[in-house]
Write a protein that holds these residues in place. Structure first.
Motif, PDB file in Angstrom:
ATOM      1  N   GLU A 273       3.888 -10.245 -10.865  1.00 41.81           N
ATOM      2  CA  GLU A 273       2.946  -9.407 -11.625  1.00 41.81           C
ATOM      3  C   GLU A 273       3.639  -8.359 -12.489  1.00 41.81           C
ATOM      4  N   GLY A 274       4.969  -8.296 -12.421  1.00 40.21           N
ATOM      5  CA  GLY A 274       5.704  -7.318 -13.214  1.00 40.21           C
ATOM      6  C   GLY A 274       5.585  -5.903 -12.699  1.00 40.21           C
ATOM      7  N   ALA A 275       5.230  -5.745 -11.433  1.00 40.19           N
ATOM      8  CA  ALA A 275       5.039  -4.420 -10.845  1.00 40.19           C
ATOM      9  C   ALA A 275       6.373  -3.816 -10.427  1.00 40.19           C
ATOM     10  N   ASP A 276       6.400  -2.497 -10.303  1.00 42.42           N
ATOM     11  CA  ASP A 276       7.603  -1.790  -9.872  1.00 42.42           C
ATOM     12  C   ASP A 276       7.680  -1.624  -8.361  1.00 42.42           C
ATOM     13  N   ALA A 277       6.570  -1.896  -7.673  1.00 44.16           N
ATOM     14  CA  ALA A 277       6.540  -1.804  -6.215  1.00 44.16           C
ATOM     15  C   ALA A 277       5.470  -2.765  -5.703  1.00 44.16           C
ATOM     16  N   SER A 278       5.535  -3.073  -4.428  1.00 45.39           N
ATOM     17  CA  SER A 278       4.553  -3.988  -3.847  1.00 45.39           C
ATOM     18  C   SER A 278       3.374  -3.215  -3.275  1.00 45.39           C
ATOM     19  N   VAL A 279       2.346  -3.956  -2.908  1.00 46.00           N
ATOM     20  CA  VAL A 279       1.225  -3.386  -2.153  1.00 46.00           C
ATOM     21  C   VAL A 279       1.192  -4.078  -0.791  1.00 46.00           C
ATOM     22  N   MET A 280       0.527  -3.457   0.163  1.00 44.31           N
ATOM     23  CA  MET A 280       0.457  -4.013   1.511  1.00 44.31           C
ATOM     24  C   MET A 280      -0.112  -5.425   1.479  1.00 44.31           C
ATOM     25  N   PHE A 281       0.640  -6.371   2.020  1.00 45.28           N
ATOM     26  CA  PHE A 281       0.212  -7.767   2.035  1.00 45.28           C
ATOM     27  C   PHE A 281      -0.747  -7.974   3.198  1.00 45.28           C
ATOM     28  N   GLN A 282      -1.923  -8.467   2.896  1.00 46.49           N
ATOM     29  CA  GLN A 282      -2.956  -8.599   3.913  1.00 46.49           C
ATOM     30  C   GLN A 282      -2.805  -9.901   4.695  1.00 46.49           C
TER      31      GLN A 282
END
Length: 387
Positions: A273-282
């Motif tokens: 997604e081109g993000a600089d950090a991840s989000v909590m994977f559900q």
């Protein structure tokens, strides 16, 4: 031996002294890197006269100048594939506790003892807990280990045998971390969680020094690394930067390939997604327990390293992992860990997609011995044949 000059935040570059123990940056909660005065270690003469000992402490000129707590970790073999000599397997299962975690915990407990810390606590997906228990015992430090209740049996047995206080948690490593964070002040524990103290990275960085030395002081074209918390990948990149500053290696740094499990792929998703950090994977689920980290603390560093290197992040299913375990067992005589097999499976995939060529020289990390996963491999086998 180098003098630690300061600690530097990996995010905002705030500096702190290393005279007293530190956790994370007080300004932004970023991970601290250990920065040295490397002037005495510069040059090929130092490189070519490293201590000839078969452990990670051969790199004493780039590690803290303190008496080590060691069980002879590191200097693990690098084995050419029988099918493609350009593929080299770094066999971290040869470490004292059977995985690469021994390196980080050796360095961490060395510094805990140096600072006079009496109690430590760690949340773990399994192998870090076993290594923490072993090296805390060697250092005379009380260890409290929190692990998911479904970690491989070997990890539980290790903690009991080494005398650690073990708590099995109905949840993931993130749930274990919440318990440590909630209780550490009241219990007087020093939190040695992944990237929440500066020195586990220093132990892991020795993998970078080692693979370059074992490749004749040259970089390979790519490095495949199973990535849960990602400390090994982060540590190796730090090693490459230090070696260039020291004049110990020249050339183009390798493409860093971070490998995750399809059932827990926060960094893969962020990369896509081109993000600089991840989000909590559900709903994280994979039998490669070391990859079951739903939100790595150093995700922003992992993503930056991969992008700087021209590498990629790729995920593999549990079926693909098990197939690679069988393939390497039958054709190479090596019993991979599920995490290591995720990396070998990823190599096959990147050859198929022509991201890499068979002529590229690559190092694939098997981060632990498959012998620690016999119960897990039995489950994987039954699930694979049930499909």
């Amino acid at each position: 031996m180098p003098k630690i000059d300061h600690l530097e935040c990996s995010r905002c570059h705030h500096r702190e002294s290393a005279e007293t123990p530190k956790t994370v940056c007080p300004v932004c909660a970023g991970t601290f890197y250990v920065r040295y005065d490397l002037s005495a270690a510069r040059g090929l003469q130092v490189r070519d006269n490293l201590p000839q000992i078969d452990s990670m402490w051969r790199y004493a000129p780039v590690l803290p100048d303190v008496p080590p707590v060691t069980l002879a970790e590191g200097w693990t073999p690098i084995l050419p594939s029988r099918r493609n000599p350009n593929v080299l397997l770094k066999e971290e299962g040869a470490n004292p506790t059977g995985t690469f975690k021994a390196r980080g915990m050796s360095m961490c407990m060395t510094m805990m003892k140096h600072y006079g810390i009496g109690k430590v606590a760690v949340p773990s997906a399994g192998n870090a807990g076993g290594a923490c228990a072993a090296y805390a015992a060697a250092a005379g430090i009380e260890a409290h280990v929190f692990m998911p209740q479904d970690v491989p049996l070997a990890n539980q047995v290790e903690c009991i045998a080494y005398g650690a206080h073990m708590t099995l948690v109905d949840g993931l490593i993130s749930d274990c971390a919440k318990i440590v964070a909630a209780r550490r002040e009241e219990e007087g524990w020093f939190d040695v969680s992944t990237l929440k103290e500066p020195f586990r990275v220093e132990g892991k960085k020795t993998m970078g020094y080692e693979l370059v030395e074992q490749c004749g002081w040259t970089y390979p074209d790519a490095v495949f690394y199973p990535t849960g918390g990602g400390v090994g990948l982060i540590g190796m990149w730090k090693a490459f930067l230090e070696m260039e500053e020291l004049g110990w290696v020249t050339g183009k740094r390798p493409k860093m390939i971070a490998v995750q499990a399809a059932g827990c792929e926060p960094v893969t998703k962020a990369y896509r997604e081109g993000a600089d950090a991840s989000v909590m994977f559900q709903n994280a689920h994979t039998l490669a327990s070391g990859l079951r980290v739903p939100k790595p603390y150093g995700d922003y560093i992992i993503l930056d390293v991969v992008r700087q290197s021209g590498g990629t992040v790729i995920s593999q299913t549990d079926d693909q992992i098990f197939e690679s375990i069988q393939d390497w067992g039958k054709n190479e005589g090596i019993l991979l860990s599920p995490e290591g097999a995720a990396a070998t499976a990823a190599y096959d995939r990147l050859i198929e997609t022509e991201f890499l060529s068979p002529s590229d020289r690559v190092v694939i990390f098997n981060t632990g011995t498959g012998n620690k996963y016999t119960d897990v491999l039995n489950i994987m086998q039954r699930a694979h044949h049930a499909v």
